[in-house]
Design a protein around this motif. Structure first.
Motif, PDB file in Angstrom:
ATOM      1  N   HIS A  99     -13.459   3.160 -17.421  1.00 55.32           N
ATOM      2  CA  HIS A  99     -14.483   2.953 -18.439  1.00 55.32           C
ATOM      3  C   HIS A  99     -13.873   2.528 -19.768  1.00 55.32           C
ATOM      4  CE1 HIS A  99     -17.127   5.850 -15.981  1.00 55.32           C
ATOM      5  NE2 HIS A  99     -17.564   4.626 -15.820  1.00 55.32           N
TER       6      HIS A  99
ATOM      7  N   ASP B 100      -3.242   8.151  -7.972  1.00 57.29           N
ATOM      8  CA  ASP B 100      -3.289   9.156  -6.909  1.00 57.29           C
ATOM      9  C   ASP B 100      -1.856   9.589  -6.604  1.00 57.29           C
ATOM     10  OD1 ASP B 100      -3.465  10.601  -4.471  1.00 57.29           O
ATOM     11  OD2 ASP B 100      -5.367   9.591  -4.013  1.00 57.29           O
TER      12      ASP B 100
ATOM     13  N   ARG C  56      -0.595  11.320  -4.397  1.00 56.98           N
ATOM     14  CA  ARG C  56      -0.171  11.352  -2.997  1.00 56.98           C
ATOM     15  C   ARG C  56       0.385  10.005  -2.560  1.00 56.98           C
ATOM     16  NH1 ARG C  56      -5.935  13.127  -0.841  1.00 56.98           N
ATOM     17  NH2 ARG C  56      -6.330  11.309  -2.141  1.00 56.98           N
TER      18      ARG C  56
ATOM     19  N   ASP D   1      -9.678  10.534   2.081  1.00 57.14           N
ATOM     20  CA  ASP D   1      -8.720  10.731   0.992  1.00 57.14           C
ATOM     21  C   ASP D   1      -9.387  11.255  -0.270  1.00 57.14           C
ATOM     22  OD1 ASP D   1      -6.488  10.043   2.385  1.00 57.14           O
ATOM     23  OD2 ASP D   1      -6.383   7.969   1.655  1.00 57.14           O
ATOM     24  N   ALA D   2     -10.706  11.125  -0.339  1.00 51.70           N
ATOM     25  CA  ALA D   2     -11.392  11.538  -1.571  1.00 51.70           C
ATOM     26  C   ALA D   2     -11.387  13.053  -1.724  1.00 51.70           C
ATOM     27  CB  ALA D   2     -12.824  11.020  -1.574  1.00 51.70           C
TER      28      ALA D   2
ATOM     29  N   ARG E  60     -14.281  13.105  -8.951  1.00 56.84           N
ATOM     30  CA  ARG E  60     -15.192  13.400 -10.062  1.00 56.84           C
ATOM     31  C   ARG E  60     -16.616  12.946  -9.755  1.00 56.84           C
ATOM     32  NH1 ARG E  60     -14.811  14.551 -15.340  1.00 56.84           N
ATOM     33  NH2 ARG E  60     -16.271  13.623 -16.808  1.00 56.84           N
TER      34      ARG E  60
ATOM     35  N   LEU F  99     -17.084  15.062 -20.843  1.00 59.79           N
ATOM     36  CA  LEU F  99     -18.063  16.108 -21.086  1.00 59.79           C
ATOM     37  C   LEU F  99     -17.735  17.420 -20.359  1.00 59.79           C
ATOM     38  CD1 LEU F  99     -20.170  16.263 -18.404  1.00 59.79           C
ATOM     39  CD2 LEU F  99     -20.770  14.028 -19.296  1.00 59.79           C
ATOM     40  N   ASP F 100     -17.045  17.330 -19.234  1.00 60.54           N
ATOM     41  CA  ASP F 100     -16.735  18.571 -18.501  1.00 60.54           C
ATOM     42  C   ASP F 100     -15.853  19.501 -19.330  1.00 60.54           C
ATOM     43  OD1 ASP F 100     -15.229  16.102 -17.737  1.00 60.54           O
ATOM     44  OD2 ASP F 100     -13.776  17.584 -17.051  1.00 60.54           O
TER      45      ASP F 100
ATOM     46  N   ASP G 222     -11.321   1.065  -1.335  1.00 60.03           N
ATOM     47  CA  ASP G 222      -9.928   0.636  -1.196  1.00 60.03           C
ATOM     48  C   ASP G 222      -9.565   0.578   0.283  1.00 60.03           C
ATOM     49  OD1 ASP G 222      -7.240   0.198  -1.201  1.00 60.03           O
ATOM     50  OD2 ASP G 222      -6.719   1.915  -2.458  1.00 60.03           O
TER      51      ASP G 222
ATOM     52  N   ASP H 220     -20.345   9.180 -17.840  1.00 62.23           N
ATOM     53  CA  ASP H 220     -19.119   9.224 -18.631  1.00 62.23           C
ATOM     54  C   ASP H 220     -19.095   8.262 -19.810  1.00 62.23           C
ATOM     55  OD1 ASP H 220     -17.543  11.331 -17.808  1.00 62.23           O
ATOM     56  OD2 ASP H 220     -16.831  10.283 -16.034  1.00 62.23           O
TER      57      ASP H 220
ATOM     58  N   ARG I  22     -20.078   4.434  -4.214  1.00 61.77           N
ATOM     59  CA  ARG I  22     -19.050   3.852  -5.076  1.00 61.77           C
ATOM     60  C   ARG I  22     -17.743   4.646  -4.987  1.00 61.77           C
ATOM     61  NH1 ARG I  22     -20.336  -1.280  -7.231  1.00 61.77           N
ATOM     62  NH2 ARG I  22     -22.509  -1.448  -6.614  1.00 61.77           N
TER      63      ARG I  22
ATOM     64  N   LEU J  82     -18.324  21.598 -21.593  1.00 67.52           N
ATOM     65  CA  LEU J  82     -19.491  22.306 -21.039  1.00 67.52           C
ATOM     66  C   LEU J  82     -19.431  23.810 -21.315  1.00 67.52           C
ATOM     67  CD1 LEU J  82     -20.310  20.866 -17.517  1.00 67.52           C
ATOM     68  CD2 LEU J  82     -21.790  20.964 -19.500  1.00 67.52           C
TER      69      LEU J  82
ATOM     70  N   PHE K 278     -17.472  21.059 -12.254  1.00 65.36           N
ATOM     71  CA  PHE K 278     -18.321  21.127 -13.456  1.00 65.36           C
ATOM     72  C   PHE K 278     -19.743  20.667 -13.194  1.00 65.36           C
ATOM     73  CE2 PHE K 278     -16.988  16.734 -13.411  1.00 65.36           C
ATOM     74  CZ  PHE K 278     -18.063  16.043 -13.950  1.00 65.36           C
TER      75      PHE K 278
ATOM     76  N   GLU L  23      -7.006   0.275   1.777  1.00 66.50           N
ATOM     77  CA  GLU L  23      -5.745   0.910   2.175  1.00 66.50           C
ATOM     78  C   GLU L  23      -5.889   2.429   2.259  1.00 66.50           C
ATOM     79  OE1 GLU L  23      -3.349  -0.789   3.212  1.00 66.50           O
ATOM     80  OE2 GLU L  23      -3.476  -2.766   2.262  1.00 66.50           O
ATOM     81  N   ALA L  24      -7.036   2.961   1.858  1.00 60.42           N
ATOM     82  CA  ALA L  24      -7.218   4.415   1.856  1.00 60.42           C
ATOM     83  C   ALA L  24      -7.866   4.866   3.157  1.00 60.42           C
ATOM     84  CB  ALA L  24      -8.084   4.822   0.664  1.00 60.42           C
TER      85      ALA L  24
ATOM     86  N   GLY M 240      -9.225  15.283  -1.120  1.00 57.31           N
ATOM     87  CA  GLY M 240      -8.035  15.814  -1.789  1.00 57.31           C
ATOM     88  C   GLY M 240      -7.570  14.960  -2.951  1.00 57.31           C
ATOM     89  N   GLY M 241      -8.393  14.007  -3.342  1.00 58.69           N
ATOM     90  CA  GLY M 241      -7.971  13.071  -4.380  1.00 58.69           C
ATOM     91  C   GLY M 241      -8.908  13.076  -5.573  1.00 58.69           C
ATOM     92  N   PHE M 242      -9.163  11.895  -6.120  1.00 60.86           N
ATOM     93  CA  PHE M 242     -10.077  11.798  -7.258  1.00 60.86           C
ATOM     94  C   PHE M 242     -11.506  11.937  -6.751  1.00 60.86           C
ATOM     95  CE2 PHE M 242      -6.331   9.555  -8.881  1.00 60.86           C
ATOM     96  CZ  PHE M 242      -6.152  10.250 -10.068  1.00 60.86           C
TER      97      PHE M 242
ATOM     98  N   GLU N  72     -15.038   1.477 -12.889  1.00 59.07           N
ATOM     99  CA  GLU N  72     -14.516   2.841 -12.778  1.00 59.07           C
ATOM    100  C   GLU N  72     -13.521   3.183 -13.883  1.00 59.07           C
ATOM    101  OE1 GLU N  72     -16.045   4.575 -10.602  1.00 59.07           O
ATOM    102  OE2 GLU N  72     -16.964   2.920  -9.530  1.00 59.07           O
TER     103      GLU N  72
ATOM    104  N   ARG O  82      -1.007   5.224  -5.840  1.00 59.55           N
ATOM    105  CA  ARG O  82      -1.927   4.094  -5.955  1.00 59.55           C
ATOM    106  C   ARG O  82      -2.935   4.348  -7.072  1.00 59.55           C
ATOM    107  NH1 ARG O  82      -2.628  -0.227  -2.714  1.00 59.55           N
ATOM    108  NH2 ARG O  82      -4.700  -1.084  -2.328  1.00 59.55           N
TER     109      ARG O  82
ATOM    110  N   LEU P 109     -23.014  11.080 -13.237  1.00 57.66           N
ATOM    111  CA  LEU P 109     -22.304  12.278 -12.791  1.00 57.66           C
ATOM    112  C   LEU P 109     -23.344  13.208 -12.183  1.00 57.66           C
ATOM    113  CD1 LEU P 109     -20.019  12.751 -15.903  1.00 57.66           C
ATOM    114  CD2 LEU P 109     -19.264  12.119 -13.608  1.00 57.66           C
TER     115      LEU P 109
ATOM    116  N   ALA Q 284     -14.163   5.564  -4.649  1.00 56.56           N
ATOM    117  CA  ALA Q 284     -13.015   4.672  -4.803  1.00 56.56           C
ATOM    118  C   ALA Q 284     -12.234   4.501  -3.503  1.00 56.56           C
ATOM    119  CB  ALA Q 284     -12.095   5.218  -5.897  1.00 56.56           C
ATOM    120  N   TYR Q 285     -12.254   5.520  -2.672  1.00 58.19           N
ATOM    121  CA  TYR Q 285     -11.493   5.449  -1.422  1.00 58.19           C
ATOM    122  C   TYR Q 285     -12.252   4.636  -0.371  1.00 58.19           C
ATOM    123  CZ  TYR Q 285      -8.723   8.927  -3.806  1.00 58.19           C
ATOM    124  OH  TYR Q 285      -7.945   9.568  -4.736  1.00 58.19           O
TER     125      TYR Q 285
ATOM    126  N   SER R  38       0.826  -1.205   0.000  1.00 57.94           N
ATOM    127  CA  SER R  38       0.000   0.000   0.000  1.00 57.94           C
ATOM    128  C   SER R  38       0.860   1.254   0.000  1.00 57.94           C
ATOM    129  CB  SER R  38      -0.929  -0.006   1.214  1.00 57.94           C
ATOM    130  OG  SER R  38      -0.169  -0.057   2.398  1.00 57.94           O
TER     131      SER R  38
ATOM    132  N   MET S  64      -6.414   4.355  -8.448  1.00 61.67           N
ATOM    133  CA  MET S  64      -7.666   4.461  -7.698  1.00 61.67           C
ATOM    134  C   MET S  64      -8.888   4.005  -8.479  1.00 61.67           C
ATOM    135  SD  MET S  64      -6.786   5.093  -4.727  1.00 61.67           S
ATOM    136  CE  MET S  64      -8.485   4.995  -4.164  1.00 61.67           C
TER     137      MET S  64
END
Lengths: 175, 766, 330
Positions: free
Chosen positions: B702, B687, B689, C137-138, C144, B762-763, C122, C231, C116, B766, C306, C124-125, C140-142, B700, B692, C239, C118-119, B73, B694
């Protein structure tokens, strides 16, 4: 536990954690049903239960005792391919062949759904009595089956050609 | 390149054609009435649709154990403590393997370090406490069932001492880059003073394009079933490089190459990913330690964690042109990521070396090193993302000077290879453009963006050139056995991942030997067969073809010897004889012939078997050999939401002779669809940081689904390349190239927005 | 997956008594729970299979529908009464997941599905929802797919259901039975905002079981729509999604319902926008003003800003289309 798979009654002494997919593949040697993600995100594990398509990877085997399960191995009769299987070959509806059993089982389940009037997200009027089966309808309804080789065109052609003539499994608890 | 190599290269370039393989065209090219060129359905089709094709994880072995992996990890550091006792005591557990008890293994020879090396990286696997990336396997559990192994794995606890890691592409670029290399050659090319010519060019485009990491995601999970018998290792693998895998495993385990037997009759998709990664090596190590056979099937997450994908890129393309569109300068430079433990640079400038004429070039790939899983080859490494940048820039230039983008491309069509100076073996891109434009009704395109609307949808057309080189790697070989009943078995250690290899090769061999397809068996996917044949670089068809050409020559020679003086063939030289109607005949007189059955019967032989190695692939250094396609896209962009839908797509290909239109069309479409994924949705999310990934799942990450894919039209020139076996060039990878740009250019035409960062989500609209 | 015991029940009473066991979890179609168990996020030691309970769709005495919690998603979307009178619900269900999953998933399970993020998935997050107090962690992370409304510094996860967005718009009620008796909760109050306890998704108490969902009689069948933006064109989480329903009186808004998906820890009923529109003329300008008001407090994170613009646009567009529908379907 007792299972009815492709018309045969089969017994297995399995861990409660076993998925229907692993039951088929690891315990009954029915490796035609494939594992592509084990989390309901690709459709390779699609089988028919009482005529309805499901993802066998998300199904605990214990919940499916006594139900009528059909896998790709159950589609051939006396060694002869099902018309949809023939059409997949003719239209090159696959390349590597790994998602193929799932696509085929899914298409048969889809035909059943069309027959019983299940609408889809692209059905213009969900209240309408009849659903017009077109390119968009079939693509939307098959979107739960991913093909990374990208044989989508051939798959849809094979399904379209065969749809009217797919002999449908008996739908026991059709919605 | 050493001085000797450079001299040799020059000598090959200048040698007479007749000294070079392909110097006299393959006689099969002239053959127009055989199986080659017929849309034959896949010979393995009935097995696959019935679910009877057996994949790597489906081979039963007595006493099998199931493996599960535990992943690190942290991105860099060392294991301070790894607590496995709870896992060891869990029901059904046979073994927990970590660096403390793993058998001693040599470092994996990484791909490219030896002709047969297949390692994704060059690490010593589970030999010490070092962590090299977030997701590295640090423990392997073997249990009696998969459920038991998976659960026990979740009970393992690891404490790490963490070192500072490089996990940000952007930061790494800021910290400094190094020059990149590909296949031992520097990715740097300068012709003329491109910067000076660019500076003074009357029309120019200078833009930066970014592509993210990608994962292959074949639907079959990476898997192997392995068993030891003494020092012999048996591997049922999912592999596009069986011979390479066997040799590499033998090096790691310190045994002889012949002691490793790898088979892989069916592969559920590879796209560059199904080579040798840690799971097969760890599976073999665990099998040895536990003295039990092992099945290891990576979870989808496990594939993302331990099998590398395509590296991210940041590319600058600067084009300087005259007002008439003629290029003065092509500058294509940028950075891609790799790791400290591999040697694979995503070579995004390769296409730019040969596509267009220009007065000057400056092409460079620099690299940075990230502490991630080793990146690797993914369908058209280099070209898939390089053509996105180049072909977007050309569209931008066309808009800038108000010229049709197809005409701009044709205006810059080179007469010889623009950077190597070699003659082209065959090049029909202009014909492909013309045919494609007519069929797609390109003339209907409005040059001004945002001109066409259909309800909520803005509609645009875009195009791009696709290209992929002809490759043939050394090591091709084949064994041909002809039996007295007039049948042939051809054996090559090649692979079937869905490209249609078995079918197309059966067609070719049938024609070469003068047999029907059902008289030919093509054996492949087994290290006991001849050849070092990689299913990669779109070169397998050529490699197998060249091996079969060589073996066929040997067969004819042997047969003529056996035929002796009593045969109608007596006195003919092997070069004057070919396969025809179940036997051999004189090429210029089909009445002089004798059947294989007759020759063997007279010689009192039940069969004849010959094996030969292919010629060295010098043709690639004597001619410039490339496939091309013109890609056309109609995109619809929803004005409310920015959603993009592809409503039409056409690929017009020039890939030499098409051996099987049915399977080739599927390869083209499959490549295009993966290209649509690259254009619109695919992105491996690292990620920064933690280093990893994600989105290690198909939910996820796609990839295109049925509804994303329109009916895709594919056409081709079918013009044979006289310098390749069968006149064919590879068809597996070209389809993905150019698609990213064709989509981006169509989106621009629809909306007036130029998206230079993939994917076009799409973002961004926009 | 942690080992567990399994009991299939055919009486609700048996379910409720088993449901009080420590470590017990009710099992429906398993499409979410089995996945969470495999990821070691859920570790029940007893699975109480309730798929045999509450499998009917019945007319409610007030003209609405009572949908049993055990009814499969596909069966709801196919039911003639649902399709004719509550097309919004059918559309929303059909927008979710894949046909295979809809054939397995139950209504109760759909309501209870977990995020759903991702953190969250996971182990480990850092995730306050999975491991309270560990951090997020989300943020400051992914992110969307994360929330723009009602998020807290502890959690920005979204509720992934499409069905629930329609249920929120339709004023559905969740019927619950439990060791301390039965109760009903409006669906809009059933899911929680994360606050400082994001580990608690809903108001469901330990041992309680959803028995049915009740739809009041007004299904807005003449003018309603479910629009899901994602997406890829199918088989992806939203989204932003918008459930919209309108009743017009001449050119004025007699009744309007709006709910958003993909934007919050719960299906987001757009009360502010609804209030702003009540009695107003059905014009694009008013729709835009209402959307603006609803999203006024929205906050974007690194990857999802967005969504604020997107949500506004889809709200306006949905309402414009519904009000323009000359001869609205049905």
């Amino acid at each position: 536990m007792q299972f009815v798979i492709n018309g045969r009654s089969l017994d297995a002494d399995v861990d409660l954690r076993t998925s229907l997919l692993d039951l088929l593949r690891d315990h009954f040697g029915l490796s035609g049903t494939k594992k592509g993600c084990n989390q309901g995100a690709c459709g390779a594990c699609t089988v028919l239960v009482d005529g309805n398509r499901i993802n066998s990877c998300l199904a605990l085997a214990v919940q499916y005792q006594g139900r009528k399960i059909t896998t790709v191995e159950g589609l051939t009769s006396n060694g002869a391919l099902h018309p949809l299987q023939e059409a997949f070959v003719a239209h090159d509806g696959f390349q590597c062949g790994y998602c193929t059993p799932g696509q085929i089982c899914s298409a048969i389940g889809m035909a059943n759904e069309l027959r019983t009037g299940v609408p889809s997200y692209v059905t213009a009027d969900v209240a309408a009595e009849a659903i017009t089966v077109d390119f968009d309808e079939i693509r939307e309804r098959m979107s739960g089956n991913i093909c990374r080789c990208g044989a989508y065109n051939g798959i849809i052609e094979a399904i379209s050609e065969t749809l009217g003539t797919i002999p449908l499994p008996e739908a026991k608890d059709a919605p | 390149m050493s001085i000797v190599q450079a001299a040799l290269k020059k000598a090959i370039a200048l040698a007479p054609d007749s000294w070079i393989p392909g110097g006299s065209p393959d006689p099969l090219i002239r053959e127009r009435h055989g199986h080659v060129g017929q849309p034959v359905s896949r010979i393995d089709g009935p097995l696959k649709v019935a679910g009877k094709a057996r994949f790597a994880a489906e081979f039963p072995i007595e006493g099998l154990t199931y493996a599960a992996l535990h992943y690190s990890s942290v991105a860099k550091g060392r294991i301070v403590e790894i607590r496995t006792s709870e896992a060891e005591q869990a029901p059904g557990v046979v073994l927990v393997m970590t660096h403390r008890n793993a058998p001693s293994l040599a470092k994996a020879p990484a791909f490219g370090t030896n002709p047969k090396a297949a390692g994704g990286d060059d690490l010593a696997i589970m030999q010490d406490d070092r962590i090299h990336w977030n997701g590295q396997a640090v423990a392997l559990v073997l249990a009696e069932t998969q459920e038991q192994a998976d659960h026990a794995q979740s009970l393992i606890r690891v404490d790490y001492e963490v070192d500072a890691a490089s996990t940000s592409f952007e930061q790494a670029i800021a910290d400094g880059t190094e020059p990149g290399q590909f296949m031992g050659e520097p990715l740097k090319l300068r012709i003329g003073d491109a910067d000076a010519l660019f500076a003074t060019a009357p029309a120019k485009v200078d833009a930066t394009y970014r592509t993210p990491g990608h994962n292959h995601n074949p639907i079959e999970l990476h898997a192997a079933t392995l068993a030891w018998s003494g020092d012999e290792l048996r591997v049922h693998d999912a592999s596009q490089a069986v011979t390479h895998a066997a040799w590499t495993l033998s090096q790691i385990f310190g045994i002889k190459e012949e002691q490793v037997h790898v088979t892989s009759p069916f592969v559920g998709g590879g796209f560059g990913s199904k080579t040798l990664w840690h799971h097969q090596i760890l599976g073999a190590a665990a099998a040895r330690l536990a003295k039990r056979p092992v099945r290891i099937v990576l979870s989808r997450e496990g594939v993302f964690r331990t099998v590398g994908g395509r590296a991210p890129t940041e590319q600058r393309v600067a084009l300087g042109a005259r007002r008439d569109g003629t290029f003065d300068a092509i500058i294509h430079t940028g950075v891609t990521a790799m790791t400290p433990h591999n040697a694979m640079t995503e070579p995004f400038i390769i296409a730019t070396r040969s596509l267009y004429a220009a007065k000057s070039f400056r092409l460079e790939v620099d690299t940075v090193k990230l502490n991630t899983v080793a990146n690797t080859f993914m369908r058209a490494p280099g070209e898939a993302v390089g053509t996105f940048a180049l072909e977007s820039a050309i569209d931008e230039l066309a808009a800038e000077i108000g010229m049709d983008p197809i005409e701009l491309r044709i205006r810059n069509e080179p007469e010889r290879d623009p950077t190597q100076g070699l003659p082209f073996s065959q090049r029909g891109i202009v014909a492909a453009w013309r045919a494609g434009a007519e069929r797609f009704e390109w003339y209907k395109r409005q040059q001004r963006p945002r001109s066409v609307r259909d309800g909520d949808w803005l509609v645009g057309l875009g195009c791009a050139t696709a290209t992929y080189p002809y490759y043939r790697m050394p090591g091709g070989a084949a064994r041909i056995t002809v039996t007295r009943d007039g049948r042939a078995i051809v054996a090559v250690a090649a692979h079937e991942m869905g490209m249609g290899t078995a079918t197309a090769q059966t067609q070719v061999i049938a024609d070469r030997l003068g047999l029907s397809m059902d008289q030919v068996k093509f054996h492949y996917g087994d290290t006991s067969l001849p050849g070092i044949v990689l299913a990669g670089g779109s070169q397998q068809t050529a490699s197998v073809g060249a091996g079969v050409v060589a073996a066929h020559r040997a067969l004819v020679a042997e047969m003529l010897k056996l035929a002796g003086n009593d045969s109608p063939l007596a006195g003919l030289h092997p070069s004057e004889v070919g396969g025809f109607d179940g036997g051999l005949c004189a090429l210029d007189d089909h009445d002089r012939r004798e059947s294989y059955a007759s020759i063997l019967a007279r010689a009192q032989r039940t069969e004849i078997s010959v094996e030969a190695e292919a010629s060295m692939p010098l043709e690639m250094q004597h001619w410039s050999m490339h496939s091309h396609a013109a890609m056309f896209c109609e995109a619809r962009v929803n004005e409310v939401t920015g959603e993009v839908r592809i409503s039409r797509f056409l690929g017009s290909f020039d890939c030499g002779r098409i051996l099987n239109p049915k399977t080739a069309a599927s390869q083209f479409r499959g490549g295009i669809i993966m290209g649509l994924g690259l254009a619109l949705m695919e992105e491996t999310q690292l990620d920064e940081r933690t280093g990893r990934i994600m989105n290690p799942s198909l939910a996820e990450y796609h990839v295109p689904v049925h509804l994303d894919v329109p009916a895709i039209d594919v056409i081709w020139t079918d013009e044979a390349d006289p310098r390749t076996p069968m006149g064919a060039r590879g068809v597996g990878e070209i389809g993905i190239t150019g698609v990213g740009a064709a989509v981006a250019n169509a989106v621009f035409n629809a909306t007036g927005k130029r998206v230079r960062d993939l994917p076009i989500t799409l973002d961004k609209l926009l | 997956m942690t080992p567990f015991l399994y009991e299939k029940v055919s009486e609700r009473g048996d379910a409720l008594s088993l449901g009080t066991h420590p470590g017990a979890a009710y099992l429906g179609g398993g499409t979410n729970l089995v996945d969470l168990m495999r990821e070691a996020i859920a570790r029940p030691t007893l699975l109480v299979d309730v798929t045999g309970l509450s499998c009917k769709i019945e007319e409610d005495e007030k003209g609405g529908l009572r949908i049993g919690a055990g009814v499969k998603n596909t069966a709801v979307a196919t039911d003639r009464r649902v399709r004719a009178r509550f097309p919004l619900l059918a559309q929303a269900i059909l927008a979710g997941a894949s046909a295979q999953i809809r054939n397995m998933a139950t209504v109760g399970g759909n309501v209870l599905q977990r995020t759903r993020c991702a953190y969250f998935y996971d182990d480990e997050a850092h995730c306050n929802k999975r491991s309270p107090g560990s951090g997020c962690d989300a943020i400051g992370g992914f992110n969307r797919n994360h929330a723009i409304l009602g998020a807290s510094p502890a959690c920005a996860a979204t509720h992934p259901s499409d069905m629930c967005v329609a249920l929120a718009a339709l004023d559905a009620t969740v019927s619950i039975d439990g060791p301390r008796g039965s109760r009903d909760l409006p669906l809009t109050d059933f899911h929680r905002l994360p606050g400082d306890a994001p580990e608690i998704d809903t108001e469901l108490r330990s041992g309680e079981l959803i028995t049915s969902i009740v739809l009041p009689s007004n299904g807005f069948s003449k003018r309603s729509s479910y629009r899901k933006v994602r997406d890829r064109s199918s088989y992806a989480f939203a989204l932003v999604s918008v459930a919209a329903a309108l009743e017009l009186d001449g050119g004025r808004i007699k009744n309007v319902r709006l709910a958003l998906g993909g934007v919050a820890h719960k299906p987001w009923r757009a009360h502010v926008a609804e209030a702003a529109l009540a009695g107003r003329p059905a014009t694009e300008a008013f729709f835009a003003e209402a959307a603006e008001a609803e999203l006024r407090d929205a906050k974007g994170l690194r990857d999802n800003t967005f969504k604020i613009k997107l949500a506004k646009r889809v709200i306006v567009d949905s309402l414009v289309k519904l009000s323009n529908a000359k001869d609205a379907p049905r």
